[in-house]
Design a protein around this motif. Structure first.
Motif, PDB file in Angstrom:
ATOM      1  N   VAL A  22       0.819  -1.219   0.000  1.00  0.00           N
ATOM      2  CA  VAL A  22       0.000   0.000   0.000  1.00  0.00           C
ATOM      3  C   VAL A  22       0.850   1.266   0.000  1.00  0.00           C
ATOM      4  O   VAL A  22       0.580   2.208  -0.755  1.00  0.00           O
ATOM      5  N   TRP A  23       1.885   1.305   0.837  1.00  0.00           N
ATOM      6  CA  TRP A  23       2.659   2.544   0.980  1.00  0.00           C
ATOM      7  C   TRP A  23       4.009   2.512   0.268  1.00  0.00           C
ATOM      8  O   TRP A  23       4.663   3.545   0.138  1.00  0.00           O
ATOM      9  N   GLY A  24       4.444   1.353  -0.161  1.00  0.00           N
ATOM     10  CA  GLY A  24       5.710   1.278  -0.877  1.00  0.00           C
ATOM     11  C   GLY A  24       6.929   1.378   0.012  1.00  0.00           C
ATOM     12  O   GLY A  24       8.017   1.719  -0.451  1.00  0.00           O
ATOM     13  N   ALA A  86      -5.460  10.743   1.282  1.00  0.00           N
ATOM     14  CA  ALA A  86      -4.204  10.009   1.104  1.00  0.00           C
ATOM     15  C   ALA A  86      -4.441   8.503   1.092  1.00  0.00           C
ATOM     16  O   ALA A  86      -3.851   7.765   0.286  1.00  0.00           O
ATOM     17  N   LEU A  87      -5.303   8.032   1.963  1.00  0.00           N
ATOM     18  CA  LEU A  87      -5.608   6.607   2.008  1.00  0.00           C
ATOM     19  C   LEU A  87      -6.294   6.159   0.720  1.00  0.00           C
ATOM     20  O   LEU A  87      -5.967   5.122   0.148  1.00  0.00           O
ATOM     21  N   ASN A  90      -4.090   5.661  -2.084  1.00  0.00           N
ATOM     22  CA  ASN A  90      -3.316   4.421  -1.959  1.00  0.00           C
ATOM     23  C   ASN A  90      -4.186   3.174  -2.115  1.00  0.00           C
ATOM     24  O   ASN A  90      -3.721   2.058  -1.868  1.00  0.00           O
ATOM     25  N   GLY A 590       3.706   2.704  -3.710  1.00  0.00           N
ATOM     26  CA  GLY A 590       2.992   1.450  -3.550  1.00  0.00           C
ATOM     27  C   GLY A 590       2.337   1.024  -4.858  1.00  0.00           C
ATOM     28  O   GLY A 590       2.437   1.702  -5.882  1.00  0.00           O
ATOM     29  N   ARG A 592      -0.867   0.810  -5.875  1.00  0.00           N
ATOM     30  CA  ARG A 592      -1.899   1.678  -6.451  1.00  0.00           C
ATOM     31  C   ARG A 592      -1.292   2.930  -7.060  1.00  0.00           C
ATOM     32  O   ARG A 592      -1.675   3.363  -8.144  1.00  0.00           O
ATOM     33  N   LYS A 593      -0.329   3.532  -6.370  1.00  0.00           N
ATOM     34  CA  LYS A 593       0.324   4.726  -6.912  1.00  0.00           C
ATOM     35  C   LYS A 593       1.060   4.393  -8.207  1.00  0.00           C
ATOM     36  O   LYS A 593       1.085   5.199  -9.136  1.00  0.00           O
TER      37      LYS A 593
END
Length: 746
Positions: A22-24, A86-87, A90, A590, A592-593
Motif C-alpha cells: 500500500v505505501w511502498g 491520502a488513504l 493508496n 505502492g 496503487r500509486k
C-alpha cells in the motif's frame, strides 16, 4: 454488538506486506513496528511520537491486517479529509463523517460501512459520542478505536478539549475493542492522565525520541524582524513554509508586507471568516501559495509533508507548543529549517494574554513561558535542550543542526567576570525585581521608577552602561537558562541559585554570547540521509516532476503530497528509472500509486531526460549508510501487463471510458496508458480522443510552454476568449503526445 475477532501474533509478516503493497515502504520507522503489533494484538496502548514520526501508520496498517472496521477519532475536519484523501489515493477504503456533509453523503457512507467495505472511519469526538452514532457502531464489526491528538484528553496537556473526556465511554460500550491513544507531545504526567481518562486497560506505553534530527534550529534576537523573516524565505524560494505570529494583527501586517515584497503568501487566523480561512489553507496545501502566515490556530489539522521551513516571528508560549509547531517542518524526513525570532517583549505579551484568560492555571502557564524563554536565550545545543526538557537524554556531542553547534553564536571572552557583575546587581536589588528592571539598573537607565527607588545610588548602577539593553537582557536570560539565576514567584523576580552563589566566587564555568545577527547560513541537518538529500538530484527534473504533481493534484482537488511526497520526487530525479519495474523500487511508491501515476511520471521523465541528454536508471550506492532493505516484489510487472492490455483495447478503437470500464481502472490511469500507447505506436492524429476543432487551438497554445509543462498551455487556452469549450489537461496531454510523433519540419 458485534466485535471483530482479534489477530494473535506473529502477524508482523502481514503488516510488512501491507506496508510494502500500500505505501511502498520496506521497513517501519523506530517504534512503529511495536505500536503496530500492539494494535494487531488488541492490546490497549498509548503512543507518543513526535510530529513527523509516522503516528498514522501505527493504526492505518493494523486496520488493513485486522478484520472489521477501525474508528479513528480526530479533532479537525481538515486533518480527517487529508488522511482519507491520502488513504484513498493508496487504494484503501476509508471515509469520514462530519457536519459539512449532506444527508445523502452520510447515508452512502453508512451503506458502505454495513457492507463491510470501509476499513477506516474518521470522525470528531462530538459525532462519535452521539447516541445515534454509538448505537450504529454497535451493530457493525469494530476492530479498534484510535484516538489521534490524544493530549487533548488531558487538562495538563497543551491543547485540552473537554469533549475528548467523553471518550472514556468507549471502553464501556465496546468492551471487546481495544483503544489506542496517539499524540506528538505528552509529559509523563499527561500520559498518565490520558490513560486514566480513557480507562485504558494495562496499556502498553511507547514513547519515541523527541529529537527531530532532520531539523536545523536557530534562535535569533529580534533585530529588524521583517528583514530577518525575508532572509529565511529568500533562502527557500519556491519552497513551502509557515510563519507563525503571536497576534492576528501581526499576521495581517506580516502577510501584507511579504506579499508586497513579491513573496507568494496568505494570512490565516481565527478572525478571518470561515470561507477565507479555508480557501487560504487549501491554497497552501495545494501549493498555489508558498508561505502561510498564521497564528497557532493554524497547524494541528495540517498534514502537509513538504514544509521546508517554519519561522516563529515571536516566542511560543511553551516548549510543547514549539515542538509541535516547528515540527510541521520536514514531516517527510527531509532536511528543514526552524528559525525563532524572539524579543524581550514576548514574555510580557504572553503574560498579558494569560492574565486576561483562565487564571486557574496561571502560575504553571508562566513557568512554561519562562522555560521557552530560557530555550531561546540559552547557549546549549537546541536539540539537546528540547530533548532534555521532555525527560530524555541526548547522546550526540555536536548535533551539527543548530546555531549553537554550528558555531553561529559569538561568545564573550571573559564570561565569568561579566556574570559576576550581573549577579551582583541582582543581589543589590534584594530579589525584589524581574529581568526588565534589573537590566535598566545595570545599563544606567534614567527611568523615573528606578530613580525614585534610589537605585541609581547602587554600586552596580550603570555597571554595563556601554552595552545595549537588549544584549544585557540576553545575558541575564542566558544565566537563567544555565541555572545561575532563577525566576521566583508569580511575578518572576530574580534570585541567585546555589550555582550562582558559587559563580560569584569564580567557581564553575559559564557561556555568554553576543548577538550574531548575520549568521543564518543554511546547512544540512544530521538527519539528511543520502537518499533524501539533494545529492545526485537533477534539480531541473525535480521541478519538472513537481509541476506534473501540482497539475495532477489540482485535477483531483487533493494536496500535492497525496500524489507523491518530495522524497519520492527527489529519488525519481536522482535515479531516473526508465521502466515501471524499476520505478517500483523507489521507496514510497505502492502498487496503487504505481498503477495510477507510474506511466505519467515515466512519460514526464522521458520528455525531460531526452531534452537534457540525461542518463537513466542511475544506481545509487553509499557505503556510509546501512545496507538497502530487501528488494520489493516486482509489483511493476502488473503495471506492464496493464499497459499491454490497454494498448490492445486502444488498437480495437475503444474510447478512454470503454477502456477504463473494461480494465476496472480510473480514467485518469487510462489517460496515462493512452499517452504511452500513442508514443509506442507513433500515432500523430489525436482526433479519436479529442474533438478535431480543439486540436489546432491546443497545438497553437503549446508555444506558451518552454519546458513542456501543461499548466502554461492550459492557462493560455483558458485565457483565449475565442475558445468556447473548456479544454482539459487530459486533452492537452493527448495532443502533445501525438504532436511529438510528427516529423520535424524545416
Amino acid at each position: 454488538m458485534t466485535v471483530a475477532g482479534t489477530v494473535t501474533q506473529s502477524d508482523s509478516q502481514p503488516a510488512y506486506e501491507v506496508l510494502r503493497r500500500v505505501w511502498g515502504y520496506d521497513e517501519f520507522r523506530p517504534l512503529q513496528e511495536e505500536a503496530v503489533s500492539d494494535v494487531i494484538a488488541s492490546r490497549d496502548s498509548l503512543v507518543v511520537l513526535p510530529t513527523g514520526g509516522g503516528k498514522s501508520l501505527c493504526y492505518q496498517v493494523p486496520a488493513l491486517v485486522r478484520d472489521g472496521m477501525a474508528v479513528v477519532v480526530s479533532p479537525l475536519i481538515s486533518l480527517m479529509k487529508d488522511q482519507v484523501d491520502a488513504l484513498t489515493a493508496n487504494g484503501v477504503a476509508a471515509a469520514l463523517v462530519n457536519s459539512t456533509q449532506s444527508d445523502e453523503q452520510k447515508r452512502t457512507t453508512a451503506a458502505r460501512i454495513r457492507s463491510g467495505e470501509i476499513r477506516l472511519l474518521y470522525m470528531a469526538p462530538e459525532r462519535l459520542l452521539s447516541e445515534r452514532t454509538l448505537s450504529f457502531l454497535e451493530s457493525v464489526p469494530i476492530s479498534f478505536f484510535a484516538i489521534d491528538e490524544a493530549h487533548c484528553v488531558s487538562n495538563w496537556g497543551h491543547d485540552f478539549r473537554p469533549e475528548y473526556r467523553g471518550l472514556r465511554i468507549l471502553k464501556q460500550r465496546f468492551p471487546d475493542a481495544s483503544v489506542h491513544a496517539f499524540t506528538a507531545t505528552a509529559s509523563e504526567r499527561v500520559r498518565d492522565d490520558i490513560a486514566e481518562q480513557l480507562q485504558l486497560q494495562s496499556p502498553k506505553v511507547l514513547v519515541g525520541s523527541f529529537d527531530r534530527p532532520n531539523l536545523t534550529y536557530r534562535m535569533l534576537p529580534s533585530d529588524g524582524k521583517l528583514r530577518q523573516i525575508r532572509n529565511v524565505i529568500d533562502q527557500h524560494r519556491g519552497e513551502s513554509g509557515v510563519v507563525y505570529c503571536i497576534t492576528r494583527k501581526e499576521v495581517e501586517q506580516t502577510a501584507a508586507a511579504l506579499e508586497s515584497a513579491g513573496v507568494s503568501s496568505l494570512p490565516y487566523h481565527a478572525g478571518l471568516d470561515d470561507a477565507t480561512r479555508q480557501a487560504n489553507q487549501e491554497a497552501f496545501i495545494q501549493e498555489k501559495v508558498d508561505v502561510i502566515v498564521a497564528t497557532v490556530a493554524f497547524g494541528m489539522g495540517i498534514d502537509k509533508s513538504n514544509v521546508r521551513f517554519v519561522i516563529h516571528a515571536g516566542m511560543p508560549k511553551s516548549i510543547e507548543h514549539y515542538q509541535q509547531e516547528s515540527g510541521r517542518a520536514g514531516r517527510d524526513g527531509l532536511a528543514a529549517e526552524c528559525v525563532l525570532i524572539y524579543s524581550g517583549g514576548d514574555t510580557m505579551t504572553w503574560k498579558r494574554i494569560m492574565e486576561n484568560g483562565d487564571r486557574s492555571n496561571f502560575e504553571d502557564a508562566m513557568k512554561s513561558v519562562y522555560s521557552m524563554a530560557d530555550l531561546c536565550s540559552g547557549v546549549r545545543c537546541r536539540h539537546a535542550a528540547i530533548v532534555s526538557y521532555f525527560g530524555q537524554e541526548f547522546d550526540v556531542d555536536n548535533c551539527n543542526a543548530c546555531d549553537v553547534c554550528l558555531g553561529e553564536l559569538d561568545t564573550v571572552e571573559d564570561p565569568v567576570t561579566l556574570s559576576q557583575k550581573i549577579l551582583s546587581g541582582v543581589i543589590r536589588l534584594k530579589g525584589r525585581f524581574g529581568v526588565a528592571y534589573t537590566v535598566k539598573m545595570l545599563t544606567g537607565s534614567r527611568d523615573q521608577k528606578l530613580m525614585d527607588a534610589g537605585h541609581d545610588q547602587l554600586s552596580t548602577y550603570g555597571l554595563l552602561s556601554n552595552e545595549a539593553a537588549s544584549t544585557v537582557k540576553m545575558w541575564v536570560e542566558q544565566l537563567i537558562s544555565q541555572d545561575y539565576l532563577a525566576r521566583v514567584g508569580e511575578y518572576g523576580t530574580l534570585a541567585l541559585t546555589p550555582t550562582g552563589q558559587q559563580l560569584l566566587k569564580r567557581i564553575g564555568s559559564v557561556t555568554l554570547t553576543r548577538p550574531n545577527l548575520k549568521s543564518s547560513s543554511r546547512s544540512s541537518s544530521r538527519g539528511a540521509k543520502p537518499e533524501t538529500s539533494w545529492e545526485g538530484v537533477d534539480r531541473g527534473l525535480f521541478e519538472h516532476l513537481r509541476s506534473l504533481r501540482s497539475e495532477l493534484a489540482t485535477q483531483r482537488s487533493v494536496p500535492a503530497y497525496v500524489i507523491f511526497g518530495d522524497a519520492v520526487l527527489r529519488q525519481l530525479a536522482r535515479q531516473r528509472p526508465s521502466v515501471l519495474n524499476k520505478m517500483s523500487n523507489i521507496r514510497g511508491i505502492g502498487e496503487r500509486k504505481l498503477e495510477e501515476f507510474g506511466t505519467l511520471f515515466l512519460e514526464s521523465m522521458d520528455e525531460y531526460c531526452q531534452g537534457g541528454d540525461l542518463d537513466r536508471d542511475v544506481s545509487v550506492t553509499d557505503t556510509s549508510v546501512a545496507p538497502p532493505p530487501p528488494p520489493k516484489r516486482p509489483a511493476s510487472a502488473k503495471g506492464t501487463l496493464a499497459q499491454n492490455e490497454a494498448n490492445d483495447l486502444f488498437r480495437q478503437g475503444k474510447s478512454i471510458a470503454e477502456v477504463a470500464q473494461a480494465m476496472g481502472r480510473a480514467e485518469s490511469t487510462v489517460n496515462g496508458y493512452l499517452s504511452s500507447f500513442i508514443a509506442e505506436d507513433g500515432i500523430v492524429d489525436a482526433s479519436p480522443w479529442v474533438e478535431a476543432k480543439k486540436i489546432p487551438w491546443i497545438e497553437e497554445a503549446m508555444a506558451a510552454s518552454d519546458d513542456g509543462r501543461f499548466k502554461p498551455i492550459h492557462d493560455a487556452l483558458a485565457a483565449n476568449d475565442a475558445i468556447e469549450d473548456k479544454i482539459s489537461y487530459e486533452e492537452i496531454r493527448v495532443v502533445a503526445s501525438c504532436f511529438r510523433n510528427k516529423p520535424a519540419t524545416t
